[in-house]
Design a protein around this motif. Sequence first.
Motif, PDB file in Angstrom:
ATOM      1  N   THR A   8     -20.081  -5.568  -8.445  1.00 42.47           N
ATOM      2  CA  THR A   8     -19.631  -4.181  -8.390  1.00 42.47           C
ATOM      3  C   THR A   8     -19.715  -3.792  -6.919  1.00 42.47           C
ATOM      4  O   THR A   8     -20.809  -3.756  -6.348  1.00 42.47           O
ATOM      5  N   PRO A   9     -18.573  -3.561  -6.258  1.00 39.98           N
ATOM      6  CA  PRO A   9     -18.601  -3.316  -4.815  1.00 39.98           C
ATOM      7  C   PRO A   9     -19.349  -2.039  -4.437  1.00 39.98           C
ATOM      8  O   PRO A   9     -19.475  -1.114  -5.244  1.00 39.98           O
ATOM      9  N   LYS A  10     -19.797  -2.023  -3.218  1.00 32.77           N
ATOM     10  CA  LYS A  10     -20.576  -0.902  -2.685  1.00 32.77           C
ATOM     11  C   LYS A  10     -19.906   0.444  -2.942  1.00 32.77           C
ATOM     12  O   LYS A  10     -20.576   1.397  -3.332  1.00 32.77           O
ATOM     13  N   ASN A  11     -18.591   0.513  -2.771  1.00 34.55           N
ATOM     14  CA  ASN A  11     -17.920   1.810  -2.951  1.00 34.55           C
ATOM     15  C   ASN A  11     -17.890   2.263  -4.408  1.00 34.55           C
ATOM     16  O   ASN A  11     -17.570   3.413  -4.684  1.00 34.55           O
ATOM     17  N   ASN A  12     -18.244   1.389  -5.343  1.00 29.09           N
ATOM     18  CA  ASN A  12     -18.345   1.761  -6.763  1.00 29.09           C
ATOM     19  C   ASN A  12     -19.792   1.760  -7.246  1.00 29.09           C
ATOM     20  O   ASN A  12     -20.044   1.734  -8.447  1.00 29.09           O
ATOM     21  N   THR A  13     -20.700   1.754  -6.309  1.00 28.83           N
ATOM     22  CA  THR A  13     -22.126   1.648  -6.609  1.00 28.83           C
ATOM     23  C   THR A  13     -22.859   2.874  -6.087  1.00 28.83           C
ATOM     24  O   THR A  13     -22.545   3.379  -5.017  1.00 28.83           O
ATOM     25  N   TYR A  14     -23.844   3.304  -6.838  1.00 28.54           N
ATOM     26  CA  TYR A  14     -24.709   4.386  -6.374  1.00 28.54           C
ATOM     27  C   TYR A  14     -25.824   3.782  -5.534  1.00 28.54           C
ATOM     28  O   TYR A  14     -26.472   2.821  -5.941  1.00 28.54           O
ATOM     29  N   ILE A 106     -28.912  -6.732  -9.296  1.00 20.94           N
ATOM     30  CA  ILE A 106     -29.272  -7.516  -8.113  1.00 20.94           C
ATOM     31  C   ILE A 106     -28.443  -7.007  -6.947  1.00 20.94           C
ATOM     32  O   ILE A 106     -27.202  -7.093  -6.970  1.00 20.94           O
ATOM     33  N   PRO A 107     -29.099  -6.463  -5.919  1.00 24.79           N
ATOM     34  CA  PRO A 107     -28.363  -6.066  -4.716  1.00 24.79           C
ATOM     35  C   PRO A 107     -27.826  -7.332  -4.027  1.00 24.79           C
ATOM     36  O   PRO A 107     -28.521  -8.344  -3.926  1.00 24.79           O
ATOM     37  N   ILE A 108     -26.586  -7.274  -3.583  1.00 28.27           N
ATOM     38  CA  ILE A 108     -25.951  -8.408  -2.921  1.00 28.27           C
ATOM     39  C   ILE A 108     -25.663  -8.020  -1.468  1.00 28.27           C
ATOM     40  O   ILE A 108     -25.159  -6.925  -1.192  1.00 28.27           O
ATOM     41  N   ILE A 109     -26.005  -8.944  -0.575  1.00 27.34           N
ATOM     42  CA  ILE A 109     -25.795  -8.720   0.856  1.00 27.34           C
ATOM     43  C   ILE A 109     -24.884  -9.802   1.426  1.00 27.34           C
ATOM     44  O   ILE A 109     -24.757 -10.883   0.848  1.00 27.34           O
ATOM     45  N   ASP A 110     -24.278  -9.493   2.564  1.00 28.60           N
ATOM     46  CA  ASP A 110     -23.482 -10.507   3.257  1.00 28.60           C
ATOM     47  C   ASP A 110     -24.385 -11.256   4.237  1.00 28.60           C
ATOM     48  O   ASP A 110     -25.611 -11.055   4.247  1.00 28.60           O
ATOM     49  N   ASP A 111     -23.797 -12.095   5.064  1.00 29.01           N
ATOM     50  CA  ASP A 111     -24.574 -12.926   5.992  1.00 29.01           C
ATOM     51  C   ASP A 111     -25.283 -12.116   7.083  1.00 29.01           C
ATOM     52  O   ASP A 111     -26.199 -12.618   7.724  1.00 29.01           O
ATOM     53  N   ARG A 112     -24.889 -10.862   7.267  1.00 28.30           N
ATOM     54  CA  ARG A 112     -25.525  -9.991   8.266  1.00 28.30           C
ATOM     55  C   ARG A 112     -26.615  -9.110   7.664  1.00 28.30           C
ATOM     56  O   ARG A 112     -27.203  -8.307   8.351  1.00 28.30           O
ATOM     57  N   GLY A 113     -26.820  -9.246   6.346  1.00 29.17           N
ATOM     58  CA  GLY A 113     -27.803  -8.406   5.664  1.00 29.17           C
ATOM     59  C   GLY A 113     -27.252  -7.068   5.226  1.00 29.17           C
ATOM     60  O   GLY A 113     -27.989  -6.187   4.789  1.00 29.17           O
ATOM     61  N   MET A 114     -25.924  -6.910   5.320  1.00 32.24           N
ATOM     62  CA  MET A 114     -25.286  -5.654   4.950  1.00 32.24           C
ATOM     63  C   MET A 114     -25.106  -5.593   3.436  1.00 32.24           C
ATOM     64  O   MET A 114     -24.684  -6.565   2.814  1.00 32.24           O
ATOM     65  N   PHE A 115     -25.413  -4.449   2.864  1.00 29.68           N
ATOM     66  CA  PHE A 115     -25.269  -4.231   1.432  1.00 29.68           C
ATOM     67  C   PHE A 115     -23.792  -4.186   1.082  1.00 29.68           C
ATOM     68  O   PHE A 115     -23.037  -3.391   1.645  1.00 29.68           O
ATOM     69  N   ILE A 116     -23.365  -5.060   0.146  1.00 34.44           N
ATOM     70  CA  ILE A 116     -21.947  -5.075  -0.226  1.00 34.44           C
ATOM     71  C   ILE A 116     -21.722  -4.718  -1.688  1.00 34.44           C
ATOM     72  O   ILE A 116     -20.578  -4.575  -2.114  1.00 34.44           O
ATOM     73  N   GLY A 117     -22.806  -4.589  -2.468  1.00 39.98           N
ATOM     74  CA  GLY A 117     -22.654  -4.198  -3.864  1.00 39.98           C
ATOM     75  C   GLY A 117     -23.791  -4.728  -4.713  1.00 39.98           C
ATOM     76  O   GLY A 117     -24.822  -5.165  -4.197  1.00 39.98           O
ATOM     77  N   ILE A 118     -23.593  -4.666  -6.024  1.00 40.77           N
ATOM     78  CA  ILE A 118     -24.624  -5.137  -6.956  1.00 40.77           C
ATOM     79  C   ILE A 118     -23.981  -5.993  -8.041  1.00 40.77           C
ATOM     80  O   ILE A 118     -22.779  -5.891  -8.309  1.00 40.77           O
ATOM     81  N   ILE A 119     -24.799  -6.819  -8.642  1.00 43.21           N
ATOM     82  CA  ILE A 119     -24.419  -7.515  -9.860  1.00 43.21           C
ATOM     83  C   ILE A 119     -25.344  -7.003 -10.943  1.00 43.21           C
ATOM     84  O   ILE A 119     -26.570  -7.068 -10.808  1.00 43.21           O
ATOM     85  N   LYS A 120     -24.746  -6.453 -11.997  1.00 55.42           N
ATOM     86  CA  LYS A 120     -25.518  -5.861 -13.088  1.00 55.42           C
ATOM     87  C   LYS A 120     -25.862  -6.910 -14.138  1.00 55.42           C
ATOM     88  O   LYS A 120     -25.042  -7.785 -14.423  1.00 55.42           O
ATOM     89  N   ARG A 121     -27.061  -6.797 -14.679  1.00 54.58           N
ATOM     90  CA  ARG A 121     -27.483  -7.691 -15.753  1.00 54.58           C
ATOM     91  C   ARG A 121     -26.472  -7.663 -16.904  1.00 54.58           C
ATOM     92  O   ARG A 121     -26.155  -8.680 -17.495  1.00 54.58           O
ATOM     93  N   LYS A 122     -25.957  -6.502 -17.194  1.00 52.93           N
ATOM     94  CA  LYS A 122     -24.971  -6.329 -18.265  1.00 52.93           C
ATOM     95  C   LYS A 122     -23.767  -7.246 -18.053  1.00 52.93           C
ATOM     96  O   LYS A 122     -23.267  -7.864 -18.985  1.00 52.93           O
TER      97      LYS A 122
END
Length: 136
Positions: A8-14, A106-122
């Motif tokens: 779920t990309p950052k722009n669709n994530t709280y 699970i928060p997901i980051i890129d190679d620079r440590g930037m937050f890019i979104g989440i993966i939901k357990r659901k």
Amino acid sequence: MNIFPYLTPKNNTYYIVDNLSVRQAIEKFDFYKFSVVPVIDENGKYINSISEGDLLCFIKNNNPISLKDLEKIPLFEVPRYRTYECLSISSTFDEILNLSLNQNFIPIIDDRGMFIGIIKRKDIIKHLFELTKEHK
């Protein structure tokens, strides 16, 4: 296995920015009704996640505290009682699956440590369910 379809990309994530006051964070939790959210810095780098429980324990341990006082306290001063680990976008599905056993996202980051979104357990459970349907 590519994990992008489950992201779920950052722009669709709280998420919240770590320079908020404790009061602002509480108001956002109240409005959006989430129990845990990622925290990023003003540049977009993932810092950690914070829960309603973290905020409640902070208030309890600093009682009596007014809403006015909470406006002066930065969010980064709130201790975290549980660590929400993040993973890299290059993580394997097995790593994501294992971490999802203990976290509802699970928060997901890129190679620079930037937050890019989440993966939901659901979404992970949904994927596993689809796999079992295919193998029947």
